[in-house]
Design a protein around this motif. Structure first.
Motif, short mmCIF file in Angstrom:
data_model
loop_
_atom_site.label_atom_id
_atom_site.label_comp_id
_atom_site.label_asym_id
_atom_site.label_seq_id
_atom_site.Cartn_x
_atom_site.Cartn_y
_atom_site.Cartn_z
N ALA A 93 0.90 -1.13 0.09
CA ALA A 93 -0.07 -0.07 0.06
C ALA A 93 0.72 1.35 0.08
O ALA A 93 0.41 2.41 -0.73
CB ALA A 93 -0.97 -0.08 1.18
N GLN A 94 2.02 1.25 0.59
CA GLN A 94 2.83 2.56 1.10
C GLN A 94 3.41 2.66 -0.49
O GLN A 94 3.53 3.52 -0.92
CB GLN A 94 3.99 2.07 1.77
CG GLN A 94 3.56 2.30 3.20
CD GLN A 94 4.55 1.85 4.21
OE1 GLN A 94 5.45 1.29 3.84
NE2 GLN A 94 4.50 2.36 5.35
N CYS A 95 3.95 1.67 -1.12
CA CYS A 95 4.70 1.63 -2.50
C CYS A 95 3.74 2.43 -3.59
O CYS A 95 3.97 3.24 -4.28
CB CYS A 95 5.15 0.60 -2.98
SG CYS A 95 6.58 -0.05 -1.98
N ILE A 96 2.49 1.86 -3.54
CA ILE A 96 1.73 2.22 -4.55
C ILE A 96 1.12 3.73 -4.31
O ILE A 96 1.17 4.57 -5.39
CB ILE A 96 0.34 1.21 -4.60
CG1 ILE A 96 0.69 0.06 -5.06
CG2 ILE A 96 -0.79 1.79 -5.51
CD1 ILE A 96 -0.07 -1.16 -5.29
N HIS A 97 0.92 4.00 -3.12
CA HIS A 97 0.54 5.51 -2.60
C HIS A 97 1.60 6.34 -3.02
O HIS A 97 1.45 7.31 -3.52
CB HIS A 97 0.22 5.40 -1.22
CG HIS A 97 -0.49 6.81 -0.62
ND1 HIS A 97 -1.49 7.56 -1.17
CD2 HIS A 97 0.10 7.74 0.17
CE1 HIS A 97 -1.86 8.48 -0.63
NE2 HIS A 97 -0.71 8.96 0.02
N TYR A 98 2.68 5.90 -2.71
CA TYR A 98 3.96 6.55 -3.00
C TYR A 98 4.09 6.99 -4.29
O TYR A 98 4.22 8.20 -5.02
CB TYR A 98 5.21 6.24 -2.53
CG TYR A 98 6.45 6.92 -2.88
CD1 TYR A 98 6.90 7.99 -2.28
CD2 TYR A 98 7.09 6.72 -3.92
CE1 TYR A 98 7.76 8.76 -2.43
CE2 TYR A 98 8.31 7.55 -4.40
CZ TYR A 98 8.69 8.51 -3.35
OH TYR A 98 9.72 9.20 -3.85
N ALA A 99 4.05 5.77 -5.30
CA ALA A 99 3.98 6.14 -6.80
C ALA A 99 2.97 7.14 -7.31
O ALA A 99 3.24 8.06 -8.11
CB ALA A 99 4.00 4.84 -7.43
N LEU A 100 1.74 6.84 -6.68
CA LEU A 100 0.54 7.54 -7.29
C LEU A 100 0.44 8.95 -6.88
O LEU A 100 -0.17 9.73 -7.39
CB LEU A 100 -0.89 6.77 -7.05
CG LEU A 100 -0.66 5.58 -7.95
CD1 LEU A 100 -1.96 4.71 -7.42
CD2 LEU A 100 -0.71 5.79 -9.26
N SER A 101 1.15 9.37 -5.69
CA SER A 101 1.25 10.77 -5.17
C SER A 101 2.28 11.60 -5.75
O SER A 101 2.28 12.69 -5.21
CB SER A 101 1.30 10.70 -3.73
OG SER A 101 2.76 10.18 -3.19
N ARG A 102 3.19 11.24 -6.67
CA ARG A 102 4.18 11.91 -7.17
C ARG A 102 3.49 13.06 -8.13
O ARG A 102 2.49 12.71 -8.87
CB ARG A 102 5.26 11.18 -7.95
CG ARG A 102 6.18 10.13 -6.94
CD ARG A 102 6.73 10.63 -5.84
NE ARG A 102 5.85 10.85 -4.74
CZ ARG A 102 5.97 11.88 -4.05
NH1 ARG A 102 6.85 12.65 -4.02
NH2 ARG A 102 5.16 11.95 -2.90
N PRO A 103 4.13 14.15 -8.29
CA PRO A 103 3.64 15.16 -9.08
C PRO A 103 3.67 14.47 -10.66
O PRO A 103 4.40 13.85 -11.17
CB PRO A 103 4.73 16.44 -9.03
CG PRO A 103 5.36 15.98 -7.87
CD PRO A 103 5.17 14.54 -7.63
N ALA A 104 2.49 14.79 -11.32
CA ALA A 104 2.45 14.29 -12.82
C ALA A 104 2.45 12.88 -12.83
O ALA A 104 2.39 12.22 -14.30
CB ALA A 104 3.50 15.12 -13.58
N VAL A 105 2.14 12.04 -12.06
CA VAL A 105 2.10 10.65 -12.16
C VAL A 105 0.48 10.17 -12.03
O VAL A 105 -0.28 10.68 -11.19
CB VAL A 105 2.92 9.79 -10.89
CG1 VAL A 105 2.56 8.28 -11.08
CG2 VAL A 105 4.22 10.01 -11.24
N PHE A 106 0.21 9.81 -13.07
CA PHE A 106 -1.40 9.45 -13.25
C PHE A 106 -1.86 7.85 -13.14
O PHE A 106 -2.74 7.64 -13.03
CB PHE A 106 -1.99 9.98 -14.60
CG PHE A 106 -2.06 11.49 -14.72
CD1 PHE A 106 -2.56 12.14 -13.97
CD2 PHE A 106 -0.75 11.75 -15.39
CE1 PHE A 106 -2.54 13.72 -14.02
CE2 PHE A 106 -0.77 13.20 -15.44
CZ PHE A 106 -1.61 14.08 -14.88
N SER A 107 -0.70 7.00 -13.47
CA SER A 107 -0.88 5.56 -13.33
C SER A 107 0.54 5.02 -12.82
O SER A 107 1.62 5.58 -13.08
CB SER A 107 -1.54 4.98 -14.36
OG SER A 107 -0.53 5.13 -15.55
N ALA A 108 0.28 3.74 -12.18
CA ALA A 108 1.57 3.01 -12.07
C ALA A 108 1.15 1.43 -12.35
O ALA A 108 0.08 1.07 -12.27
CB ALA A 108 1.66 3.08 -10.32
N LEU A 109 2.03 0.88 -12.87
CA LEU A 109 1.96 -0.42 -13.45
C LEU A 109 2.81 -1.39 -12.37
O LEU A 109 4.11 -1.56 -12.95
CB LEU A 109 2.23 -0.62 -14.76
CG LEU A 109 2.08 -2.04 -15.64
CD1 LEU A 109 0.40 -2.35 -15.55
CD2 LEU A 109 2.62 -1.92 -16.91
#
Length: 134
Positions: A1-17
């Motif tokens: 949950a931490q990794c996904i939230h971190y990735a998705l909370s970065r500026p200009a990031v709209f998705s993570a795979l």
């Protein structure tokens, strides 16, 4: 949950795979999106990893986006390299600094970069130092 939230909370990031090998792994990852805020909080991890790096730019670009469109990490990288030879800055480093479309002189001192920096870098002061150096 931490990794996904971190990735998705970065500026200009709209998705993570994320990588998944099974449907169960995918279900687990999807459930992380609905995890309680406490489970998503990645700041303890960053705090632990950042020990000893307080105030030092590691060129991570968490400071972006800059309203003045300064490549803060890039400018800091050139500044740090030049600071190693401040009395005799190599011409190549001067050329790299001059190649930026926006420089430290363009900093508007809004402070948004410092609010986002997980390392507590005093970016506005560094931009002033960059201008003096170059």
């Amino acid at each position: 949950a931490q990794c996904i939230h971190y990735a998705l909370s970065r500026p200009a990031v709209f998705s993570a795979l994320p990588g998944c090998q099974t449907a169960a792994e995918m279900d687990e990852l999807i459930s992380a999106l609905n995890a309680p805020a406490g489970e998503k909080d990645y700041t303890p991890f960053l705090t632990e990893k950042n020990r000893g790096l307080e105030g030092q730019c590691v060129y991570c670009s968490h400071c972006q986006p800059c309203p003045a469109d300064i490549d803060i990490a890039g400018v800091n990288r050139v500044y740090d390299a030049a600071a190693l030879r401040e009395n005799e800055i190599p011409p190549g480093l001067r050329a790299r600094y001059k190649a930026f479309s926006k420089s430290g002189a363009d900093c508007v001192k809004c402070g948004s970069c410092e609010e986002r920096c997980p390392f507590g870098v005093r970016v506005m002061e560094r931009m002033d130092a960059v201008v003096k150096m170059f």
